[in-house]
Design a protein around this motif. Structure first.
Motif, PDB file in Angstrom:
ATOM      1  N   ALA A 155       9.389  40.402 -13.810  1.00 16.78           N
ATOM      2  CA  ALA A 155      10.641  40.652 -14.411  1.00 16.78           C
ATOM      3  C   ALA A 155      11.188  40.288 -15.449  1.00 16.78           C
ATOM      4  O   ALA A 155      11.929  40.887 -16.264  1.00 16.78           O
ATOM      5  N   LYS A 156      11.041  38.939 -15.418  1.00 18.23           N
ATOM      6  CA  LYS A 156      11.572  38.255 -16.354  1.00 18.23           C
ATOM      7  C   LYS A 156      11.045  38.597 -17.776  1.00 18.23           C
ATOM      8  O   LYS A 156      11.690  38.751 -18.855  1.00 18.23           O
ATOM      9  N   ASN A 157       9.651  38.684 -17.708  1.00 19.29           N
ATOM     10  CA  ASN A 157       8.955  39.119 -18.857  1.00 19.29           C
ATOM     11  C   ASN A 157       9.258  40.284 -19.235  1.00 19.29           C
ATOM     12  O   ASN A 157       9.431  40.595 -20.645  1.00 19.29           O
ATOM     13  N   ALA A 158       9.668  41.320 -18.455  1.00 25.54           N
ATOM     14  CA  ALA A 158       9.730  42.700 -19.047  1.00 25.54           C
ATOM     15  C   ALA A 158      11.223  42.920 -19.167  1.00 25.54           C
ATOM     16  O   ALA A 158      11.577  44.023 -19.361  1.00 25.54           O
ATOM     17  N   LYS A 159      12.252  42.344 -18.468  1.00 27.97           N
ATOM     18  CA  LYS A 159      13.423  42.222 -18.544  1.00 27.97           C
ATOM     19  C   LYS A 159      13.716  43.360 -17.606  1.00 27.97           C
ATOM     20  O   LYS A 159      14.475  44.594 -18.271  1.00 27.97           O
ATOM     21  N   SER A 193      19.267  41.173 -10.720  1.00 27.49           N
ATOM     22  CA  SER A 193      19.360  41.051 -12.144  1.00 27.49           C
ATOM     23  C   SER A 193      17.925  39.975 -12.473  1.00 27.49           C
ATOM     24  O   SER A 193      17.958  39.026 -11.701  1.00 27.49           O
ATOM     25  N   TYR A 194      17.312  40.290 -13.526  1.00 23.13           N
ATOM     26  CA  TYR A 194      16.414  39.454 -13.794  1.00 23.13           C
ATOM     27  C   TYR A 194      16.716  38.076 -14.491  1.00 23.13           C
ATOM     28  O   TYR A 194      16.163  37.323 -14.718  1.00 23.13           O
ATOM     29  N   GLU A 195      17.975  38.291 -15.118  1.00 22.78           N
ATOM     30  CA  GLU A 195      18.408  37.047 -15.476  1.00 22.78           C
ATOM     31  C   GLU A 195      18.812  36.095 -14.546  1.00 22.78           C
ATOM     32  O   GLU A 195      19.381  34.738 -15.184  1.00 22.78           O
TER      33      GLU A 195
END
Length: 228
Positions: A155-159, A193-195
């Motif tokens: 998720a974080k890598n792909a936003k 949220s991936y953030e």
């Protein structure tokens, strides 16, 4: 011959074309939807939480082999699922469907560069990603704290934001008896949220699953003392 030796951990953008999309929706309308209406007493809630656009990873607890088509049907999205590599082996009963419906193989013991490349290609199309963070089918009543955290890395890598889906009140595989329907409820949560931090993503995901499905979560009990 090529199909026998192909490693399905790497799939490409061109594979998620209009023809596969048409096959996917045809399978939903011809097989999944009639099957659900005939054999299940079902309930779907939370559709208002589904974003209209954007990169999304649909994530659910895992109670049966029916979970992928049920989640796709409930969310009404083209979803490419991460699946254990054993399902792609010749002779497996799910081999035909997992290959034709766009799933890709993963080694659950270690992340692979091919996985991230496949995810990148999927997100360059209209398809979403589907993951079962428990890593396999787990019965109700178990603790969901021991999640496979690869979906957060992805998720974080792909936003891409994470949509939690609770599969609740699963009454088991239907029996071919008249007027005997099994039960299932699917509750779609608000995107995570991936953030957010890894701990917060896990916390919010566990909160949603525990709220609707019959699981426990030691993370919530120890850190938050939350009773849902």
């Amino acid at each position: 011959m090529a199909d026998k030796v192909r490693n399905y951990n790497r799939r490409y953008r061109y594979e998620y074309n209009i023809f596969r999309s048409m096959f996917y929706f045809a399978f939903m309308y011809v097989v999944v939807i009639p099957f659900m209406h005939i054999f299940f007493d079902y309930k779907i809630s939370g559709k208002e939480n589904l974003p209209k656009k954007g990169k999304l990873i649909f994530t659910a607890n895992h109670v049966s082999h029916f979970d992928p088509p049920m989640m796709s049907w409930a969310c009404y999205r083209l979803i490419a699922y991460m699946a254990k590599k054993e399902l792609f082996q010749k002779g497996d009963k799910w081999e035909f469907l997992v290959k034709r419906l766009g799933a890709f193989a993963v080694d659950r013991t270690k992340p692979e560069i091919a996985t991230f490349k496949t995810v990148r290609d999927i997100f360059s199309t209209s398809w979403a990603l589907g993951v079962f963070p428990q890593g396999g089918i787990r019965p109700y009543g178990s603790d969901i704290s021991d999640l496979k955290k690869g979906f957060i890395v992805i998720a974080k890598n792909a936003k891409a934001d994470i949509v939690p889906v609770a599969i609740a009140n699963w009454g088991g595989y239907p029996k071919l008896k008249p007027f005997r329907k099994s039960t299932v409820e699917l509750h779609i949560g608000k995107p995570i949220s991936y953030e957010l931090s890894e701990d917060e993503i896990i916390k919010q995901w566990c909160e949603h699953i525990v709220k609707y499905a019959d699981y426990t979560c030691s993370i919530l009990d120890s850190k938050e003392n939350i009773t849902l």
